[in-house]
Enzyme design. Structure first.
Site, PDB file in Angstrom:
ATOM      1  N   LYS A   1      20.808  12.923  42.562  1.00 27.61           N
ATOM      2  CA  LYS A   1      21.349  13.088  41.042  1.00 27.61           C
ATOM      3  C   LYS A   1      22.082  11.568  40.653  1.00 27.61           C
ATOM      4  O   LYS A   1      21.905  10.920  39.721  1.00 27.61           O
ATOM      5  CB  LYS A   1      22.240  13.886  40.704  1.00 27.61           C
ATOM      6  CG  LYS A   1      21.752  15.514  41.081  1.00 27.61           C
ATOM      7  CD  LYS A   1      20.907  15.765  39.672  1.00 27.61           C
ATOM      8  CE  LYS A   1      20.234  16.802  39.925  1.00 27.61           C
ATOM      9  NZ  LYS A   1      18.962  16.985  38.881  1.00 27.61           N
TER      10      LYS A   1
ATOM     11  N   SER B   1      25.038  16.485  37.768  1.00 27.60           N
ATOM     12  CA  SER B   1      25.559  17.406  38.429  1.00 27.60           C
ATOM     13  C   SER B   1      26.987  17.163  38.891  1.00 27.60           C
ATOM     14  O   SER B   1      27.229  15.939  39.288  1.00 27.60           O
ATOM     15  CB  SER B   1      25.001  17.988  39.663  1.00 27.60           C
ATOM     16  OG  SER B   1      25.819  18.524  40.626  1.00 27.60           O
TER      17      SER B   1
ATOM     18  N   TYR C   1      20.938  16.213  47.925  1.00 29.26           N
ATOM     19  CA  TYR C   1      20.956  16.506  46.487  1.00 29.26           C
ATOM     20  C   TYR C   1      21.547  15.926  45.416  1.00 29.26           C
ATOM     21  O   TYR C   1      21.292  15.239  44.555  1.00 29.26           O
ATOM     22  CB  TYR C   1      21.321  18.086  46.337  1.00 29.26           C
ATOM     23  CG  TYR C   1      21.431  18.548  44.799  1.00 29.26           C
ATOM     24  CD1 TYR C   1      20.154  18.638  44.179  1.00 29.26           C
ATOM     25  CD2 TYR C   1      22.455  18.854  44.451  1.00 29.26           C
ATOM     26  CE1 TYR C   1      20.448  19.178  42.859  1.00 29.26           C
ATOM     27  CE2 TYR C   1      22.629  19.203  43.166  1.00 29.26           C
ATOM     28  CZ  TYR C   1      21.637  19.415  42.331  1.00 29.26           C
ATOM     29  OH  TYR C   1      21.682  19.750  41.086  1.00 29.26           O
TER      30      TYR C   1
HETATM   31  N1  LIG Z   1      22.141  25.671  38.453  1.00 27.04           N
HETATM   32  C1  LIG Z   1      22.882  24.950  38.914  1.00 27.04           C
HETATM   33  O1  LIG Z   1      23.912  25.170  39.587  1.00 27.04           O
HETATM   34  C2  LIG Z   1      23.220  23.333  38.465  1.00 27.04           C
HETATM   35  C3  LIG Z   1      24.069  22.462  38.663  1.00 27.04           C
HETATM   36  C4  LIG Z   1      24.183  21.054  38.376  1.00 27.04           C
HETATM   37  C5  LIG Z   1      23.022  20.560  38.056  1.00 27.04           C
HETATM   38  N2  LIG Z   1      21.880  21.332  37.925  1.00 27.04           N
HETATM   39  C6  LIG Z   1      20.346  20.756  37.708  1.00 27.04           C
HETATM   40  O2  LIG Z   1      20.012  21.241  36.585  1.00 27.04           O
HETATM   41  C7  LIG Z   1      18.500  21.103  36.475  1.00 27.04           C
HETATM   42  C8  LIG Z   1      18.045  22.735  36.104  1.00 27.04           C
HETATM   43  O3  LIG Z   1      18.754  23.525  36.906  1.00 27.04           O
HETATM   44  P1  LIG Z   1      18.308  24.833  37.065  1.00 27.04           P
HETATM   45  O4  LIG Z   1      19.527  25.814  37.541  1.00 27.04           O
HETATM   46  O5  LIG Z   1      17.927  25.541  35.802  1.00 27.04           O
HETATM   47  O6  LIG Z   1      17.283  25.122  38.232  1.00 27.04           O
HETATM   48  P2  LIG Z   1      15.884  26.004  38.034  1.00 27.04           P
HETATM   49  O7  LIG Z   1      15.214  25.702  39.544  1.00 27.04           O
HETATM   50  O8  LIG Z   1      15.827  27.028  37.631  1.00 27.04           O
HETATM   51  O9  LIG Z   1      14.977  25.065  37.017  1.00 27.04           O
HETATM   52  C9  LIG Z   1      14.334  23.912  37.289  1.00 27.04           C
HETATM   53  C10 LIG Z   1      13.009  24.074  36.715  1.00 27.04           C
HETATM   54  O10 LIG Z   1      12.244  22.970  37.064  1.00 27.04           O
HETATM   55  C11 LIG Z   1      11.000  23.219  37.645  1.00 27.04           C
HETATM   56  N3  LIG Z   1      10.606  21.757  38.346  1.00 27.04           N
HETATM   57  C12 LIG Z   1      10.905  21.560  39.490  1.00 27.04           C
HETATM   58  N4  LIG Z   1      10.436  20.302  39.898  1.00 27.04           N
HETATM   59  C13 LIG Z   1       9.430  20.025  38.912  1.00 27.04           C
HETATM   60  C14 LIG Z   1       8.371  18.982  38.715  1.00 27.04           C
HETATM   61  N5  LIG Z   1       8.158  18.137  39.797  1.00 27.04           N
HETATM   62  N6  LIG Z   1       7.808  19.242  37.641  1.00 27.04           N
HETATM   63  C15 LIG Z   1       7.710  20.265  36.840  1.00 27.04           C
HETATM   64  N7  LIG Z   1       8.648  21.077  36.913  1.00 27.04           N
HETATM   65  C16 LIG Z   1       9.296  21.134  37.847  1.00 27.04           C
HETATM   66  C17 LIG Z   1      11.182  24.475  38.319  1.00 27.04           C
HETATM   67  O11 LIG Z   1       9.936  25.251  38.512  1.00 27.04           O
HETATM   68  C18 LIG Z   1      12.092  25.221  37.480  1.00 27.04           C
HETATM   69  O12 LIG Z   1      11.628  25.995  36.510  1.00 27.04           O
HETATM   70  C19 LIG Z   1      17.947  20.772  37.656  1.00 27.04           C
HETATM   71  O13 LIG Z   1      17.754  19.555  37.746  1.00 27.04           O
HETATM   72  C20 LIG Z   1      19.448  21.231  38.783  1.00 27.04           C
HETATM   73  O14 LIG Z   1      19.437  20.034  39.773  1.00 27.04           O
HETATM   74  C21 LIG Z   1      21.845  22.648  37.921  1.00 27.04           C
END
Ligand SMILES: NC(=O)c1ccc[n+]([C@@H]2O[C@H](COP(=O)([O-])OP(=O)(O)OC[C@H]3O[C@@H](n4cnc5c(N)ncnc54)[C@H](O)[C@@H]3O)[C@@H](O)[C@H]2O)c1
Length: 336
Positions: free
Chosen positions: A152, A124, A148
């Site tokens: 990362k 991120s 958070y």
């Molecule tokens: N959306 C954003 O703005 C953003 C920005 C930067 C980084 N990220 C990173 O990208 C990744 C995906 O983000 P997103 O927006 O799709 O989030 P999201 O919450 O929609 O998707 C994450 C998925 O991981 C699953 N999950 C969480 N912990 C788990 C575990 N221990 N075992 C199995 N499944 C698990 C959740 O159920 C969810 O479906 C994350 O790691 C997040 O930190 C997201």
């Protein structure tokens, strides 16, 4: 390739699954559904026209991971699974270190044990912290301002050390900026649980009548219209970025960190006006105090992604808002 998507039913993972399946890859998903819903799998299957093997399970479950990696002859893992609320990470840091860092270690060990050494990690832009200069390039100092972001950064560092200790690994950490928007079908999009933390899902709930107005946290920043500016990127562009990173990890070894952003900063009011145009509705707004920890502006230098991965974001802000609105309309129809 045979690819395992951890967290593949979440927002970014599900959109990436559609792109990879369309490119002919075999996609397998593990998700514990802590922030997603099983119905997303049905939507994915209707978009892709394929049955996608799905495991309801946790990335901290080593035996399950090893079983999946071996059974499906996985060649690369895209590790989306993680918790992403900045606010919650401050009030419950152990939950975040356990899930995001602990979960990544269990995954990496399972990959090592089964000789799967290609990994794309969801990092991120929060790893950068307070901008020393803008746009952030990948050499910008790393000083996350919250738990958070530290989870990362810790995973990035573990992966970098791992790649130095074993030269067979091929790892790309993708530093996402602010993904919004939805799949063009309107069948999948961002589905936050409870009151959303982020601007776009919040706007969607205001427009659909679930929340009375949008809170604008600060309109006196030193930005073009006084509101905070972010590098919003269409989630389908982000999904394409994963397909490009997959080609890269297939051909190169080592560790790389790459920004995925547009390189453009849009303000809160830019996003609101574009969404008003998409939905043909006025979004009521209330200006509130600035929130502690919010940066006035940040955006990516996206050159490395172009040079290294041959990837560049193509979709504009209006297309991000149009697709989010289409998804929102679909949800409203289903709720009737
Ligand atoms: N959306 C954003 O703005 C953003 C920005 C930067 C980084 N990220 C990173 O990208 C990744 C995906 O983000 P997103 O927006 O799709 O989030 P999201 O919450 O929609 O998707 C994450 C998925 O991981 C699953 N999950 C969480 N912990 C788990 C575990 N221990 N075992 C199995 N499944 C698990 C959740 O159920 C969810 O479906 C994350 O790691 C997040 O930190 C997201």
């Amino acid at each position: 390739m045979n690819i395992l998507l951890t967290g593949g039913l979440g927002f970014i993972g599900s959109h990436t699954a559609t792109v990879l399946a369309a490119e002919g890859h075999e996609v397998v998903i593990i998700d514990n559904l802590c922030n997603s819903q099983r119905q997303t799998l049905d939507s994915l299957e209707s978009i892709t026209g394929k049955e996608l093997p799905f495991y309801e399970g946790d990335v901290r479950d080593a035996p399950l991971l090893k079983e999946i990696l071996q059974k499906h002859h996985i060649e690369c893992v895209i590790h989306f699974a993680g918790l992403k609320s900045v606010a919650e990470s401050g009030t419950d840091p152990l939950k975040y270190f356990d899930n995001n860092v602990g979960g990544s270690i269990v995954l990496i060990e399972a990959m090592q044990a089964t000789n799967v050494k290609k990994l794309i990690f969801s990092s991120s832009a929060t790893v950068y912290g307070e901008p020393q200069y803008l746009p952030y390039d990948e050499d910008h100092p790393l000083a996350p301002m919250n738990v958070y972001g530290r989870t990362k950064l810790q995973v990035e560092e573990i992966l970098q050390d791992l790649s130095k200790s074993d030269l067979d690994w091929s790892i790309v950490c993708l530093r996402y900026f602010n993904p919004i928007g939805a799949h063009e079908s309107g069948l999948i999009g961002e589905l936050p649980q409870g009151i959303p933390n982020n601007l776009m899902p919040y706007i969607c709930q205001v427009v659909s009548g679930k929340l009375p107005h949008l809170n604008v946290f600060g309109d006196d920043y030193d930005t073009k219209d006084g509101t905070g500016e972010r590098d919003y990127i269409h989630v389908m562009d982000l999904a394409d970025g994963h397909a490009a990173a997959l080609e890269f990890v297939d051909k190169h070894k080592g560790w790389e960190a790459v920004n995925l952003g547009t390189g453009i900063a849009y303000s809160v009011y830019d996003l609101v006006s574009a969404f008003e145009k998409s939905s043909n509705q006025t979004i009521p707004k209330v200006v509130k105090e600035r929130r502690i920890g919010d940066l006035p502006i940040y955006y990516a230098k996206a050159d490395k992604a172009l040079v290294m991965l041959g990837w560049k974001a193509k979709r504009d802000l209006q297309s991000m808002c149009d697709s989010s609105w289409k998804y929102q309309e679909q949800l409203l129809k289903l709720a009737k």
